[in-house]
Design an enzyme around this catalytic site. Structure first.
Site, short mmCIF file in Angstrom:
data_model
loop_
_atom_site.label_atom_id
_atom_site.label_comp_id
_atom_site.label_asym_id
_atom_site.label_seq_id
_atom_site.Cartn_x
_atom_site.Cartn_y
_atom_site.Cartn_z
N PHE A 120 -3.64 -0.42 7.09
CA PHE A 120 -4.31 -1.70 6.88
C PHE A 120 -5.45 -1.58 5.86
CE2 PHE A 120 -2.59 -2.37 11.32
CZ PHE A 120 -1.52 -3.14 10.90
N LYS A 172 8.15 -5.82 9.52
CA LYS A 172 8.23 -5.11 8.26
C LYS A 172 9.66 -4.89 7.76
CE LYS A 172 3.84 -2.61 8.32
NZ LYS A 172 3.20 -1.28 8.21
N ARG A 175 2.51 8.42 7.06
CA ARG A 175 2.81 8.25 8.47
C ARG A 175 4.29 7.93 8.66
NH1 ARG A 175 -0.79 3.47 10.25
NH2 ARG A 175 -0.25 2.83 8.14
N PHE A 206 3.12 -8.24 -9.02
CA PHE A 206 4.26 -8.97 -8.49
C PHE A 206 4.79 -9.91 -9.58
CE2 PHE A 206 2.82 -7.25 -4.59
CZ PHE A 206 3.82 -7.41 -3.65
N ALA A 261 -3.41 1.43 12.79
CA ALA A 261 -4.84 1.43 12.47
C ALA A 261 -5.60 0.30 13.15
CB ALA A 261 -5.05 1.34 10.95
N THR A 312 3.90 1.55 -1.03
CA THR A 312 4.58 1.61 -2.33
C THR A 312 3.68 2.22 -3.38
OG1 THR A 312 5.92 -0.33 -1.75
CG2 THR A 312 5.75 0.23 -4.09
N LYS A 343 0.82 -1.22 0.00
CA LYS A 343 0.00 0.00 0.00
C LYS A 343 0.85 1.26 0.00
CE LYS A 343 -2.65 0.29 3.56
NZ LYS A 343 -1.79 1.12 4.46
N TRP A 353 6.61 -0.48 -8.26
CA TRP A 353 7.79 -1.04 -7.61
C TRP A 353 8.94 -1.12 -8.61
CZ3 TRP A 353 11.58 -4.61 -7.92
CH2 TRP A 353 12.29 -4.91 -6.75
#
Length: 559
Positions: free
Chosen positions: A305, A109, A98, A385, A277, A77, A75, A413
């Site tokens: 999220f 992460k 954020r 992906f 969140a 990205t 998200k 990406w």
């Protein structure tokens, strides 16, 4: 996909990027030197009070996602890549994000600044301490805890019941051993013994307050309203009663200023605040978002999220308190995450499975319905992906066409902004339409009905059940006149229900609210569901195991 590109880590790509001096980034959006406070060559804070206000502020694009899985959705990205794409097609744009918490960075992460060629820079510094905002919040939170315990030690003039102190200490790290502790041991000179505990800093009410405050004066007033506990007569005790709101504000006077950085492509980025969140409201600061609308024609921001958590809270909490709402919404989805939502095991996601994918679209469908319920038509960003097959991609594109949902294949990406141009054009099309945004509940509704509305209309559940303890707390909140506040649901991010393993689009389920906590400074009521915890733990193999620092001081292992 370019295999050579795929082999490069996010950290390697970030290190290879050539950054512009932050003064140059500031100049590109009209930030004067007077409003800029430098934190080295590539970071700065800005003084919102010295930013000229536009008569017609920029429009807001909110990026959310399907329910997250271990497969990842990307998200952040997509949020960064969309902003870069907007810039590429000639839009005046700022991205507002954020700040990463060290808890998930060291835990799961490994970093939270986007990925590939859609990142904010300097990636290492943003992930590690940044400009000190989260540390300032930690300090202010724990200073208040110290003031409370000192008040008890010095005679307890406010008659605070040590058993009913609700204020906890915090740490910006996942540390399950600190969830429940005993303090004040060792004799009369060490304070009053009592039970206490730690939350993670991003769950602190002070983090929420920083992100919802309008300015320094509002920050101080909100801090004064914090309820820290209750007297022996069960009357609430606030920071104002302790008389320390001024000191807390002093500790936060720099942290309240938004941070200016840049993307790999030189798009200005405001990064400020970082509430989770699933246990808080999951949005960056109102100050940063509003400031961005006065600096650019389009502001791309995100909420944590899935749409059931961060986006719902953006609509019901942030939008209400800020007086603005999203003009467009993007829902990020990936084929591999949808296959997991459809029952595919994580270690089998590289296998083509159109059937699992189509079963998993039920989760995407619910989030689309949720955003539409707020009066906004969403756009789907299919984050590509390398293992996605042509048949799977065709199947999802066809499904969206059948459901009359706009979707764009997104390759930010690998390609940066160029990989998000199609998405940007679809979003601009939505921005040209009039807004029909409306919240799903009225603040005057009862606490029970507000929660029931979220459960039924956002989660798709059957009903909500309140434990006896929660019912007693609700009665108390009503007696204090605190019931006309929005609801902040603390719920697992992995499921629309309160059971993490119930994936896809569950139906006929009931949400159990076990506790209701007042956050008067933040201006909402937190409803804890399931086994959600406000101090996470580290996984068996935390991301920190891969981290190190080279002899020249360069970070290793961030991703």
């Amino acid at each position: 996909m370019n295999v050579e590109v795929n082999l490069l880590s996010d950290l390697t790509i970030a290190k290879q990027a050539v950054m512009q001096p932050i003064q140059q980034i500031a100049n590109s959006i009209g930030i004067s030197e007077d409003a800029l406070e430098l934190y080295g060559k590539y970071k700065a804070k800005i003084d919102p009070g010295k930013i000229s206000k536009k008569k017609n502020p920029g429009k807001i694009v909110l990026v959310t996602a399907i329910s997250p899985t271990a497969a990842g959705e990307g998200k952040s990205t997509v949020t960064v890549g969309l902003a870069d794409a907007m810039k590429q097609i000639g839009q005046s744009v700022v991205v507002a994000l954020r700040e990463p918490s060290l808890g998930p960075v060291m835990g799961v992460k490994g970093g939270a600044t986007g990925g590939g060629y859609a990142q904010v820079l300097p990636m290492e510094e943003i992930n590690l301490h940044f400009n000190g905002d989260i540390h300032a919040i930690t300090t202010a939170n724990n200073a208040l805890a110290a003031f409370i315990d000192n008040h008890l030690h010095q005679g307890n003039d406010l008659n605070i019941d040590p058993r009913r102190i609700s204020w906890k200490r915090v740490l910006d790290m996942n540390d399950r051993a600190l969830r429940h502790i005993t303090i004040g041991l060792g004799g009369p000179g060490q304070g009053i013994p009592r039970e206490d505990g730690f939350d993670i800093t991003v769950a602190s009410e002070i983090m929420a307050i920083l992100c919802l405050a309008e300015n320094l004066v509002d920050l101080k007033e909100r801090l004064a309203r914090i309820v820290i506990g209750y007297t022996y007569a069960k009357e609430p005790v606030t920071v104002r009663d302790l008389g320390v709101e001024g000191a807390l504000t002093l500790l936060l006077k720099e942290a309240i200023k938004p941070n200016l950085v840049q993307t790999i492509e030189g798009t200005p980025a405001l990064i400020h605040g970082g509430p989770f969140a699933n246990i808080a409201h999951g949005c960056n600061s109102i100050i940063a978002t509003r400031t961005a609308t006065h600096l650019a024609g389009v502001v791309v921001t995100e909420a944590g999220f899935g749409a059931d958590l961060g986006a719902e809270k953006f609509m019901h909490i942030k939008s209400r308190q800020a007086g603005f709402a999203p003009d467009a919404v993007v829902i990020v989805a990936t084929i591999r995450a949808l296959k997991m939502q459809g029952g595919k095991a994580k270690d089998q996601l590289k296998e083509e499975d159109v059937d699992a994918l189509l079963v998993g679209t039920s989760n995407l469908s619910k989030h689309v319905e949720t955003i539409r319920a707020f009066g906004i038509e969403p756009v789907i960003a299919l984050n590509k992906f390398i293992a996605d097959t042509e048949e799977e991609t065709k199947a999802l594109l066809s499904w969206c066409q059948e459901q009359n949902i706009a979707i764009a294949l997104t390759e930010v990406w690998e390609k940066g902004g160029a990989g998000g141009v199609e998405l940007a054009k679809l979003v601009l099309n939505e921005l040209d339409k009039p807004s029909n945004f409306a919240p799903l509940y009225d603040l005057e509704d009862s606490i029970e009905n507000k929660v029931r509305t979220i459960v039924q209309q956002v989660y798709g559940g059957k009903d909500v059940v309140f434990t006896d303890a929660a019912k007693k707390q609700i009665d108390q909140l009503v007696s204090y006149g605190w019931d006309a506040l929005p609801i902040c649901m603390a719920k697992t991010q992995y499921s629309l229900s309160d059971r993490p393993k119930l994936l896809g689009r569950p139906t006929d389920f009931t949400i159990t609210v076990r506790e209701v906590k007042p956050k008067l400074g933040a201006g909402f009521l937190v409803c804890l569901t399931g086994d959600i915890m406000t101090m996470p733990g580290l996984p068996k193999k935390p991301a920190a195991l891969n981290m190190d620092v080279a002899e020249d001081g360069q970070a290793l292992g961030l991703f």
